[in-house]
Design a protein around this motif. Structure first.
Motif, PDB file in Angstrom:
ATOM      1  N   ARG A 198      42.069  34.377  34.687  1.00 11.46           N
ATOM      2  CA  ARG A 198      40.715  34.527  34.139  1.00 11.46           C
ATOM      3  C   ARG A 198      39.845  33.325  34.509  1.00 11.46           C
ATOM      4  N   TYR A 199      40.393  32.117  34.460  1.00 17.55           N
ATOM      5  CA  TYR A 199      39.633  30.931  34.853  1.00 17.55           C
ATOM      6  C   TYR A 199      39.218  31.028  36.321  1.00 17.55           C
ATOM      7  N   LEU A 200      40.135  31.495  37.149  1.00 17.18           N
ATOM      8  CA  LEU A 200      39.830  31.675  38.569  1.00 17.18           C
ATOM      9  C   LEU A 200      38.711  32.691  38.747  1.00 17.18           C
ATOM     10  N   GLN A 201      38.790  33.813  38.050  1.00 11.53           N
ATOM     11  CA  GLN A 201      37.770  34.850  38.169  1.00 11.53           C
ATOM     12  C   GLN A 201      36.405  34.340  37.719  1.00 11.53           C
ATOM     13  N   SER A 214      35.284  45.126  36.030  1.00  9.48           N
ATOM     14  CA  SER A 214      35.982  44.649  34.834  1.00  9.48           C
ATOM     15  C   SER A 214      35.698  43.176  34.541  1.00  9.48           C
ATOM     16  N   GLY A 215      35.140  42.469  35.527  1.00  9.93           N
ATOM     17  CA  GLY A 215      34.815  41.061  35.318  1.00  9.93           C
ATOM     18  C   GLY A 215      36.055  40.188  35.210  1.00  9.93           C
ATOM     19  N   ALA A 216      35.935  39.112  34.452  1.00  7.53           N
ATOM     20  CA  ALA A 216      37.047  38.166  34.283  1.00  7.53           C
ATOM     21  C   ALA A 216      38.017  38.704  33.241  1.00  7.53           C
ATOM     22  N   ASP A 217      38.870  39.641  33.659  1.00  7.65           N
ATOM     23  CA  ASP A 217      39.786  40.313  32.728  1.00  7.65           C
ATOM     24  C   ASP A 217      41.183  39.720  32.725  1.00  7.65           C
ATOM     25  N   GLY A 218      41.422  38.691  33.559  1.00 12.68           N
ATOM     26  CA  GLY A 218      42.732  38.057  33.601  1.00 12.68           C
ATOM     27  C   GLY A 218      43.779  38.820  34.385  1.00 12.68           C
ATOM     28  N   THR A 224      39.972  41.130  42.824  1.00 13.12           N
ATOM     29  CA  THR A 224      40.061  39.670  42.808  1.00 13.12           C
ATOM     30  C   THR A 224      40.598  39.156  44.136  1.00 13.12           C
ATOM     31  N   SER A 225      41.571  39.857  44.679  1.00 15.60           N
ATOM     32  CA  SER A 225      42.117  39.481  45.983  1.00 15.60           C
ATOM     33  C   SER A 225      41.029  39.502  47.056  1.00 15.60           C
TER      34      SER A 225
END
Length: 257
Positions: A198-201, A214-218, A224-225
């Protein structure tokens, strides 16, 4: 020193054009309301060198040129919405989650792809606010309406194709989030989950790269990739995979100094 290219300037210029009406002939082009008609003559078309013509993309290009003396951060001016959209797709700057300063693309009925374009001025909750050329105050997409107008849409509106994120300078805001701690293997990959993902996102979002609806969903999924691949390209790292490792983390920390 050149001033930073930030979204607020192009948004301010676009808003100042609110109420401009297209002309019935090649006269009074600089007046907002004189010689109004429905023949697609505008000052934006005169600037671009194509008058009369459908002019929503000319309006967007004119605003960026007025703000920054060039259209480089939107990959060049164009009178074609779809040409602009394809440039953002090619540059991996085409997203699904809007931010102020993004370009918004709409489908229409004249041809495949984008038939209309605008500038996102604000996003609050589920509502997206825009400034658009060659539209009207009527609800929904109006892709030959004859005026510059502020508009709004509910997020997820069916005629929105997506958003292009210009290459604004990142110095406009400071990153105040937490950087991720890498796992023991030394990198994140698809399938990883948790707070550090999540911090990375959140960092990628701050940097201007979409991580999906979905945003920063962890959850380190394909979106994300792909976002990490884009970050690698922008950071001059070899984009051989979508994993986020030590070199990426070093580049991320350097980006906020």
């Amino acid at each position: 020193m050149a001033k930073a290219k930030t979204p607020d300037k192009v948004i301010r210029i676009a808003k100042c054009e609110n109420g401009y009406l297209e002309k019935k002939s090649n006269k009074s082009l600089n007046s907002k309301t004189n010689n109004a008609g429905r023949s697609n003559y505008t000052k934006y078309g005169k600037w671009y060198g194509l008058n009369p013509a459908y002019w929503c993309a000319e309006f967007v290009s004119w605003c960026f040129n007025k703000a920054y003396n060039s259209c480089d951060i939107m990959y060049g001016e164009s009178a074609s919405c779809e040409v602009i959209r394809q440039r953002f797709i090619k540059k991996k700057r085409y997203h699904e989650d809007p931010k102020a300063g993004d370009l918004i693309f709409f489908e229409g009925s004249r041809h495949a792809g984008a038939n209309h374009i605008g500038i996102v001025t604000k996003v609050t909750g589920s509502v997206i606010y825009t400034m658009e050329g060659n539209t009207s105050a009527d609800a929904g997409v109006v892709d030959n309406g004859g005026a510059v107008n502020n508009k709004s849409y509910v997020r997820g509106y069916s005629r929105i194709l997506g958003y292009g994120r210009p290459l604004y300078d990142h110095v406009a805001k400071k990153y105040d989030g937490t950087f991720p701690k890498l796992p023991k293997r030394g990198y994140f990959k698809v399938g990883d989950t948790g707070d550090n993902v999540r911090y990375l996102q959140k960092f990628l979002q701050w940097y201007g790269i979409s991580v999906g609806k979905s945003g920063a969903d962890g959850v380190y999924g394909e979106k994300t990739s792909n976002a990490v691949l884009t970050f690698k390209k922008l950071s001059n790292l070899t984009p051989n995979d979508g994993n986020f490792g030590k070199k990426c983390l070093k580049k991320a920390k350097a980006a906020v100094k």
